[in-house]
Design a protein around this motif. Structure first.
Motif, PDB file in Angstrom:
ATOM      1  N   ASP A 218      -0.387  -4.179  -7.264  1.00 28.00           N
ATOM      2  CA  ASP A 218       0.435  -3.487  -6.267  1.00 28.00           C
ATOM      3  C   ASP A 218       1.813  -3.193  -6.864  1.00 28.00           C
ATOM      4  O   ASP A 218       2.098  -3.515  -8.006  1.00 28.00           O
ATOM      5  CB  ASP A 218       0.551  -4.295  -4.979  1.00 28.00           C
ATOM      6  CG  ASP A 218       1.173  -5.667  -5.200  1.00 28.00           C
ATOM      7  OD1 ASP A 218       2.164  -5.750  -5.942  1.00 28.00           O
ATOM      8  OD2 ASP A 218       0.674  -6.651  -4.626  1.00 28.00           O
ATOM      9  N   ILE A 219       2.672  -2.555  -6.077  1.00 24.25           N
ATOM     10  CA  ILE A 219       3.978  -2.160  -6.591  1.00 24.25           C
ATOM     11  C   ILE A 219       5.112  -2.745  -5.747  1.00 24.25           C
ATOM     12  O   ILE A 219       6.218  -2.222  -5.728  1.00 24.25           O
ATOM     13  CB  ILE A 219       4.089  -0.621  -6.650  1.00 24.25           C
ATOM     14  CG1 ILE A 219       3.817  -0.011  -5.285  1.00 24.25           C
ATOM     15  CG2 ILE A 219       3.137  -0.052  -7.686  1.00 24.25           C
ATOM     16  CD1 ILE A 219       3.996   1.496  -5.239  1.00 24.25           C
ATOM     17  N   LYS A 220       4.839  -3.871  -5.090  1.00 27.86           N
ATOM     18  CA  LYS A 220       5.831  -4.461  -4.198  1.00 27.86           C
ATOM     19  C   LYS A 220       7.094  -4.885  -4.945  1.00 27.86           C
ATOM     20  O   LYS A 220       8.202  -4.804  -4.412  1.00 27.86           O
ATOM     21  CB  LYS A 220       5.225  -5.652  -3.459  1.00 27.86           C
ATOM     22  CG  LYS A 220       4.130  -5.275  -2.466  1.00 27.86           C
ATOM     23  CD  LYS A 220       3.527  -6.507  -1.804  1.00 27.86           C
ATOM     24  CE  LYS A 220       2.401  -6.112  -0.852  1.00 27.86           C
ATOM     25  NZ  LYS A 220       1.746  -7.300  -0.259  1.00 27.86           N
ATOM     26  N   GLU A 221       6.941  -5.376  -6.164  1.00 25.25           N
ATOM     27  CA  GLU A 221       8.105  -5.827  -6.913  1.00 25.25           C
ATOM     28  C   GLU A 221       9.060  -4.678  -7.223  1.00 25.25           C
ATOM     29  O   GLU A 221      10.229  -4.891  -7.526  1.00 25.25           O
ATOM     30  CB  GLU A 221       7.664  -6.503  -8.221  1.00 25.25           C
ATOM     31  CG  GLU A 221       7.034  -7.864  -8.045  1.00 25.25           C
ATOM     32  CD  GLU A 221       8.014  -8.930  -7.589  1.00 25.25           C
ATOM     33  OE1 GLU A 221       9.221  -8.786  -7.859  1.00 25.25           O
ATOM     34  OE2 GLU A 221       7.567  -9.897  -6.952  1.00 25.25           O
ATOM     35  N   PHE A 222       8.548  -3.450  -7.161  1.00 25.74           N
ATOM     36  CA  PHE A 222       9.373  -2.293  -7.463  1.00 25.74           C
ATOM     37  C   PHE A 222       9.811  -1.554  -6.210  1.00 25.74           C
ATOM     38  O   PHE A 222      10.248  -0.408  -6.280  1.00 25.74           O
ATOM     39  CB  PHE A 222       8.624  -1.346  -8.401  1.00 25.74           C
ATOM     40  CG  PHE A 222       8.308  -1.949  -9.736  1.00 25.74           C
ATOM     41  CD1 PHE A 222       9.245  -2.717 -10.398  1.00 25.74           C
ATOM     42  CD2 PHE A 222       7.071  -1.767 -10.320  1.00 25.74           C
ATOM     43  CE1 PHE A 222       8.964  -3.283 -11.632  1.00 25.74           C
ATOM     44  CE2 PHE A 222       6.781  -2.325 -11.554  1.00 25.74           C
ATOM     45  CZ  PHE A 222       7.729  -3.094 -12.219  1.00 25.74           C
ATOM     46  N   ALA A 223       9.670  -2.194  -5.063  1.00 24.72           N
ATOM     47  CA  ALA A 223      10.102  -1.579  -3.812  1.00 24.72           C
ATOM     48  C   ALA A 223      11.589  -1.248  -3.894  1.00 24.72           C
ATOM     49  O   ALA A 223      12.403  -2.063  -4.319  1.00 24.72           O
ATOM     50  CB  ALA A 223       9.836  -2.524  -2.641  1.00 24.72           C
ATOM     51  N   GLY A 224      11.928  -0.048  -3.523  1.00 23.96           N
ATOM     52  CA  GLY A 224      13.315   0.381  -3.579  1.00 23.96           C
ATOM     53  C   GLY A 224      13.714   1.001  -4.895  1.00 23.96           C
ATOM     54  O   GLY A 224      14.770   1.631  -4.999  1.00 23.96           O
ATOM     55  N   LYS A 225      12.894   0.858  -5.915  1.00 17.00           N
ATOM     56  CA  LYS A 225      13.189   1.463  -7.216  1.00 17.00           C
ATOM     57  C   LYS A 225      12.845   2.950  -7.231  1.00 17.00           C
ATOM     58  O   LYS A 225      13.353   3.704  -8.045  1.00 17.00           O
ATOM     59  CB  LYS A 225      12.402   0.748  -8.319  1.00 17.00           C
ATOM     60  CG  LYS A 225      12.637  -0.752  -8.401  1.00 17.00           C
ATOM     61  CD  LYS A 225      14.048  -1.089  -8.849  1.00 17.00           C
ATOM     62  CE  LYS A 225      14.206  -2.587  -9.061  1.00 17.00           C
ATOM     63  NZ  LYS A 225      15.574  -2.950  -9.497  1.00 17.00           N
ATOM     64  N   ASP A 226      11.935   3.348  -6.340  1.00 21.19           N
ATOM     65  CA  ASP A 226      11.580   4.752  -6.147  1.00 21.19           C
ATOM     66  C   ASP A 226      11.060   5.411  -7.422  1.00 21.19           C
ATOM     67  O   ASP A 226      11.369   6.560  -7.711  1.00 21.19           O
ATOM     68  CB  ASP A 226      12.782   5.539  -5.615  1.00 21.19           C
ATOM     69  CG  ASP A 226      12.369   6.869  -4.993  1.00 21.19           C
ATOM     70  OD1 ASP A 226      11.253   6.932  -4.434  1.00 21.19           O
ATOM     71  OD2 ASP A 226      13.139   7.836  -5.076  1.00 21.19           O
ATOM     72  N   ILE A 227      10.261   4.680  -8.202  1.00 24.14           N
ATOM     73  CA  ILE A 227       9.690   5.307  -9.400  1.00 24.14           C
ATOM     74  C   ILE A 227       8.247   5.742  -9.172  1.00 24.14           C
ATOM     75  O   ILE A 227       7.741   6.595  -9.902  1.00 24.14           O
ATOM     76  CB  ILE A 227       9.749   4.379 -10.630  1.00 24.14           C
ATOM     77  CG1 ILE A 227       8.982   3.064 -10.384  1.00 24.14           C
ATOM     78  CG2 ILE A 227      11.178   4.124 -11.039  1.00 24.14           C
ATOM     79  CD1 ILE A 227       8.759   2.262 -11.654  1.00 24.14           C
ATOM     80  N   PHE A 228       7.575   5.159  -8.173  1.00 23.63           N
ATOM     81  CA  PHE A 228       6.206   5.549  -7.864  1.00 23.63           C
ATOM     82  C   PHE A 228       6.194   6.458  -6.641  1.00 23.63           C
ATOM     83  O   PHE A 228       6.699   6.096  -5.584  1.00 23.63           O
ATOM     84  CB  PHE A 228       5.330   4.316  -7.585  1.00 23.63           C
ATOM     85  CG  PHE A 228       5.214   3.373  -8.742  1.00 23.63           C
ATOM     86  CD1 PHE A 228       4.533   3.737  -9.896  1.00 23.63           C
ATOM     87  CD2 PHE A 228       5.783   2.110  -8.684  1.00 23.63           C
ATOM     88  CE1 PHE A 228       4.420   2.863 -10.970  1.00 23.63           C
ATOM     89  CE2 PHE A 228       5.672   1.233  -9.752  1.00 23.63           C
ATOM     90  CZ  PHE A 228       4.995   1.623 -10.895  1.00 23.63           C
ATOM     91  N   LYS A 229       5.622   7.648  -6.786  1.00 18.36           N
ATOM     92  CA  LYS A 229       5.530   8.594  -5.673  1.00 18.36           C
ATOM     93  C   LYS A 229       4.063   8.903  -5.411  1.00 18.36           C
ATOM     94  O   LYS A 229       3.269   9.016  -6.339  1.00 18.36           O
ATOM     95  CB  LYS A 229       6.316   9.854  -5.989  1.00 18.36           C
ATOM     96  CG  LYS A 229       7.809   9.597  -6.183  1.00 18.36           C
ATOM     97  CD  LYS A 229       8.545  10.847  -6.587  1.00 18.36           C
ATOM     98  CE  LYS A 229      10.056  10.592  -6.625  1.00 18.36           C
ATOM     99  NZ  LYS A 229      10.430   9.580  -7.624  1.00 18.36           N
ATOM    100  N   HIS A 230       3.726   9.048  -4.125  1.00 17.71           N
ATOM    101  CA  HIS A 230       2.321   9.150  -3.725  1.00 17.71           C
ATOM    102  C   HIS A 230       2.066  10.411  -2.919  1.00 17.71           C
ATOM    103  O   HIS A 230       2.929  10.893  -2.186  1.00 17.71           O
ATOM    104  CB  HIS A 230       1.940   7.924  -2.889  1.00 17.71           C
ATOM    105  CG  HIS A 230       0.550   7.967  -2.346  1.00 17.71           C
ATOM    106  ND1 HIS A 230       0.270   8.322  -1.042  1.00 17.71           N
ATOM    107  CD2 HIS A 230      -0.653   7.715  -2.939  1.00 17.71           C
ATOM    108  CE1 HIS A 230      -1.039   8.277  -0.856  1.00 17.71           C
ATOM    109  NE2 HIS A 230      -1.620   7.916  -1.976  1.00 17.71           N
ATOM    110  N   ALA A 231       0.866  10.959  -3.094  1.00 18.23           N
ATOM    111  CA  ALA A 231       0.423  12.101  -2.286  1.00 18.23           C
ATOM    112  C   ALA A 231      -1.087  12.030  -2.145  1.00 18.23           C
ATOM    113  O   ALA A 231      -1.769  11.299  -2.885  1.00 18.23           O
ATOM    114  CB  ALA A 231       0.837  13.417  -2.932  1.00 18.23           C
ATOM    115  N   LYS A 232      -1.600  12.789  -1.191  1.00 20.44           N
ATOM    116  CA  LYS A 232      -3.046  12.919  -1.004  1.00 20.44           C
ATOM    117  C   LYS A 232      -3.445  14.355  -1.312  1.00 20.44           C
ATOM    118  O   LYS A 232      -2.798  15.302  -0.868  1.00 20.44           O
ATOM    119  CB  LYS A 232      -3.428  12.590   0.441  1.00 20.44           C
ATOM    120  CG  LYS A 232      -3.496  11.110   0.761  1.00 20.44           C
ATOM    121  CD  LYS A 232      -4.804  10.495   0.287  1.00 20.44           C
ATOM    122  CE  LYS A 232      -4.984   9.095   0.860  1.00 20.44           C
ATOM    123  NZ  LYS A 232      -6.269   8.487   0.426  1.00 20.44           N
TER     124      LYS A 232
END
Length: 285
Positions: A218-232
């Motif tokens: 998961d990417i919880k440790e990077f919450a707020g870093k805004d480096i992972f962006k998601h789309a469908k």
């Protein structure tokens, strides 16, 4: 002829929304299992030729989005060289994805980079530069991974969570010389694009197998870093990430957060004062 124009226009709109444009470097990793299932049901595909048509159209669309001034990379990693099986730049199959293997076998407009473990299929402006790299270390400063960082590449994944399958972080570990990895050299038969076979040595910054850990998915440790962006898209998960931005975030996580965004160590705590936990393995031929 499959009519996927609406679907591909939607993909183009998503990529543009996340900043992908003409002239960009785009690195694509994928698991197309679900995509091919949806394509089969949507278009009633029954033949290999129709699958090929769709995949050609998908790759063509990605090329169109970044244009001839951009560069497109697909990973075709394989570890047969480590297992003593040798390596052929033309024949050694990819072990990390059906789309990548399909490109290796079917797209003559792509070139393969030269490292026997960590190679890429490349197209576009910098394809010749990448295919000409002579890096011995898979994740070294002269490798395609360094190129991704230096050229602000966008990583795009189809149906793969970036936190789970992100080889770029091993390049970051190599840059930091983390103590839980060490340099290991491998020797084997190497067949180049002209069919000439010689014995060569290549290296990889491998992990100490005595250290037990699970990769963080998961990417919880990077919450707020805004480096992972998601789309469908087509009901498929797309993830975007800028490699230059991610480099700094992963540096901070590894050095100042005990790599909690990368690993869950079970029998080890990151120790920078004692040095690497395993000596380097050098060989000669």
């Amino acid at each position: 002829m499959l009519d996927a124009h609406v679907e591909f226009r939607a993909l183009e709109s998503i990529l543009k929304k996340f900043g992908v444009k003409h002239g960009d470097v785009l690195y694509v990793a994928s698991d197309i299992t679900m995509l091919m299932y949806k394509v089969r049901n949507t278009y009633n595909i029954e033949s290999i030729e129709e699958y090929d048509e769709y995949l050609n159209a998908l790759v063509d669309k990605l090329q169109e989005i970044i244009g001839n001034d951009g560069t497109l990379l697909f990973p075709v990693f394989t570890w047969g060289f480590c297992r003593g099986e040798g390596f052929s730049i033309k024949e050694s199959a990819c072990e990390v994805g059906a789309l990548n293997n399909w490109i290796l076998k079917n797209r003559r407009d792509f070139q393969r980079t030269q490292h026997p473990m960590y190679s890429f299929m490349v197209w576009g402006k910098d394809a010749r530069l990448l295919a000409g790299m002579q890096n011995i270390d898979g994740w070294g400063d002269d490798s395609p991974f360094a190129y991704l960082r230096e050229n602000n590449a966008t990583t795009l994944t189809f149906d793969i969570l970036l936190g789970k399958c992100f080889t770029f972080k091993h390049y970051v570990e190599r840059c930091l010389k983390v103590p839980w990895r060490y340099t290991k050299e491998f020797a084997g038969n190497y067949t180049d694009a002209d069919g000439h076979t010689t014995e060569k040595i290549y290296s990889m910054y491998v992990r100490d197998l005595d250290i037990v850990f699970d990769p963080v998915s998961d990417i919880k440790e990077f919450a707020g870093k805004d480096i992972f962006k998601h789309a469908k898209w087509f009901d498929i998960d797309l993830w975007f990430m800028n490699c230059s931005e991610a480099f700094s975030v992963y540096i901070d996580d590894i050095k100042n957060n005990d790599a909690r965004g990368c690993y869950k160590f079970k029998n080890y705590h990151p120790d920078w004062t004692s040095g690497q936990t395993h000596p380097d393995v050098k060989i000669s031929i």
